[in-house]
Design a protein around this motif. Sequence first.
Motif, PDB file in Angstrom:
ATOM      1  N   ASN A 122      71.119  39.484  84.067  1.00 18.50           N
ATOM      2  CA  ASN A 122      71.672  39.377  82.947  1.00 18.50           C
ATOM      3  C   ASN A 122      72.248  40.759  82.006  1.00 18.50           C
ATOM      4  N   GLY A 123      73.371  40.629  81.608  1.00 14.63           N
ATOM      5  CA  GLY A 123      73.605  41.435  80.365  1.00 14.63           C
ATOM      6  C   GLY A 123      75.253  41.566  80.232  1.00 14.63           C
ATOM      7  N   ARG A 124      75.652  42.557  79.315  1.00 15.46           N
ATOM      8  CA  ARG A 124      77.193  42.774  79.223  1.00 15.46           C
ATOM      9  C   ARG A 124      77.777  43.368  80.150  1.00 15.46           C
ATOM     10  N   GLU A 129      70.663  40.394  90.768  1.00 15.78           N
ATOM     11  CA  GLU A 129      71.553  40.495  89.532  1.00 15.78           C
ATOM     12  C   GLU A 129      70.766  40.237  88.446  1.00 15.78           C
TER      13      GLU A 129
END
Length: 387
Positions: free
Chosen positions: A28-30, A26
């Motif tokens: 990071n990010g919106r 996974e």
Amino acid sequence: MRIDPRLDDFLEAQGLGRHRPETAKELNGRNANFLVVTTTDTPVFVKRIATGSRDAAERHAACVAFEELRREDPAIQRTLGTAPLLASDADLGFLAYVALPGSTSLAELGRQPKDDADADEGDAGTRDPEDFAEDLGRLLAAVHALDPAGVPPRAEAPRLPPIQPLDHLTWESYQNLTAPCLRIWNRLQNDPDAAGTLRALRADEAYAVEQHPVAIHGDVRLDQFLLDREGRLRLIDLEEFRLGDPARDVGSMVGEWLHRATLDLVGEQDAVAAVADLELTHDEVVANGAAALDRRRPVIQRFFEAYRTSCGPDAAWVDDPAFVDRVTRFAGWHMFDRLIAVAEHTSRVSALHWAAAGIGRQALLAPRAAAPALGLPDHSDQRKAAA
């Protein structure tokens, strides 16, 4: 880690196989972002834009349209590297891209200790973002050369710089913003010159788009550029791709170099923490900042000249003094944008970051005077002639 169970159906429908759970990582990010290797041994970067949000369909369509337009023109495709889009599903919000293992964003590259960076043998032969100034100029010119007729419409103008908070904050914003962020907006609300110039910038931008709409990235930052193992730059995160003012992209890139001039005062490593603990007088900040800008000015000059040359004769806006004014003002806003970003993650904003925002304010209020100091074309004579 929980991956949407519909992912395998999506991948299989595209002939990519199923994801191997042990390979999933996974990011990071919106959005929900994952790196996976499929049962066909295909490394894939998967982004899922959550459906149901107001602009989700537009952001998904923007990503697909960018890739389609890029592939239509072989010359642009050779210049405009990206992570190629393998498959998409608008109903589910999935986007599957070719994974780029071993790639590094230019923002990460800038944070590397210089001695470690020199020891790390990269295929590009260079290990500092400024070494890619010309490449960045050519790449943005290629984006702006995409056929505007193929860019999907957007219901709303770009979100930044926001205008409504210059008058008042909503109750929800007031409750959720950090104390340093509230102080920043309080200063802007009580600075009629800066607030008025930001409103004028948005109005000038809207007029420029109305007169000559251009395909733009819409969210240019150093972390939107990946350097792959072969040393080629690849532009990513196309959710804000739209018809717009090319000065927004160019000004944001100039703002990145200007912000890096500020970081030169403390070094690149853990800059937020370092700046928060740094105490400098105003005179020290101004003197050191001027020297740092002197070092960065040639980078901006190389970037802008590569952009101007690559745009060619059809891009009449490049030599328009009003375009350079907007570029300069967008660069000035970028300093406030970075100030707000710091304020969201620290308990206080240092004098250095306030001083950096002060430099941005000068670029906002006096773009014709600030442009040559930043390494942009000097059109001050046109203003004097007009007067």
